[in-house]
Scaffold this motif. Structure first.
Motif: not given
Lengths: 174, 180
Positions: A157-174
């Motif tokens: 997975i490309h690093p940029i996509l990885m950071i975007v995915l992590a950011g989205i999961s942060g909005l959902l998880l916290y």
């Protein structure tokens, strides 16, 4: 004086930063977080995240960002950015004419016999230094770390996509 | 456009369109200055990359200085470097002045709480790929392991690690050579 400190710090980073962006991270972290305390560990990690998503090398990006944060002024960015490039200018311009002779010199090979494996340690140190309580706040952090590692390493997975995915999961998880 | 203008424009383009630093820039630099502009031959380009990686500092900056110098000496290297770093300088300056205002935004806090461990993972991955490239084996793994431990656990400055690695390599290589 803050501008002089910025200059010295980033000159040092430009002079001793071997092995590319990731290998330079431990040196940058050591200087700006631990020695000078211009930014916290979390803000440093944020700078790395921003750097992954914007053009340009981390050495330059961090100089521009930290220069601004340390002085609240564009001149801080200018001083740090110029300072990190200066050792390169001095070194490249002084060997540009004789570079063939320079890199066929066996002494260089000897030095790099150990320097090359050490860069792996420099990258590992950067990862270990940032595996701290500020960046890993709970068990969810560990899950995000583990899945990001697997997705980047094995699913490519490309690093940029990885950071975007992590950011989205942060909005959902916290 | 005069040659300085062309050098600036070419490196500005390289600086603006490569995300992820030096290694990501290499293919674009090659396309622009070797294939399109033919400022540097393919062989010289390879030499330049090797030397840029050998020297300390930011890889993209080293390459910009080298290629600028090949075309227009010191002035050329300054123009090429300015072009290469200006895009990221402007973008990061904007982010540094605006991002700090959004740092207290609850959504930004949530997103970055998850982004941070992901970034640590992004740094951990190249440990293994670089180890493979460098050719680390069980016997040589002690070198990077010791370096990482000294920096991480004892807070030793990476400056001393780099210096002692270079000196250690020189000593080892020369002793081996003299013995033969």
């Amino acid at each position: 004086m803050i501008y002089w400190q910025l200059f010295v710090t980033y000159f040092k980073i430009g002079l001793f930063g071997f092995g590319g962006g990731y290998a330079m991270l431990s040196l940058i972290q050591h200087e700006v977080v631990e020695s000078r305390q211009w930014v916290s560990n979390t803000e440093f990690t944020d700078i790395v995240a921003i750097s992954q998503m914007t053009p340009g090398p981390i050495g330059i990006n961090s100089a521009t960002y930290i220069g601004y944060v340390a002085t609240h002024n564009v001149w801080g960015s200018v001083v740090a950015t110029v300072a990190v490039c200066l050792p390169s200018f001095i070194l490249v311009l002084s060997i540009a004419r004789v570079y063939r002779k320079f890199y066929s010199n066996p002494q260089l090979g000897y030095a790099f016999q150990v320097l090359r494996p050490v860069t792996v340690g420099l990258i590992a140190a950067a990862a270990l230094l940032l595996m701290n309580k500020e960046n890993f706040t709970d068990y969810k952090s560990l899950i995000i770390f583990g899945s990001s590692f697997a997705l980047t390493k094995y699913a490519k997975i490309h690093p940029i996509l990885m950071i975007v995915l992590a950011g989205i999961s942060g909005l959902l998880l916290y | 456009m005069n040659l300085y203008g062309q050098i600036f424009y070419t490196f500005f383009k390289i600086g603006a369109f490569t995300i992820g630093g030096g290694y990501a820039m290499l293919p674009l630099i090659q396309k622009e200055i070797v294939e399109k502009k033919q400022w540097i031959s393919a062989n010289d380009f390879v030499d330049m990359i090797v030397l840029s990686q050998t020297l300390p500092g930011v890889l993209a900056v080293n390459i910009a200085i080298f290629s600028g110098y090949r075309m227009k000496k010191t002035m050329g290297s300054i123009v090429a470097t300015l072009g290469a770093i200006l895009p990221s300088f402007i973008i990061i300056l904007l982010i540094a002045s605006f991002f700090r205002r959004f740092q207290d935004n609850p959504y930004v806090i949530k997103a970055f709480r998850a982004i941070r461990p992901a970034v640590v993972a992004l740094i951990a991955v190249p440990v293994f790929s670089t180890a493979k490239t460098v050719g680390i084996r069980m016997k040589t793994a002690i070198i990077p392991a010791a370096a990482a431990f000294l920096i991480w656990y004892w807070g030793v400055s990476p400056v001393y690690i780099v210096l002692s690695a270079a000196l250690g390599g020189l000593a080892y290589g020369n002793i081996k050579r003299l013995k033969q």
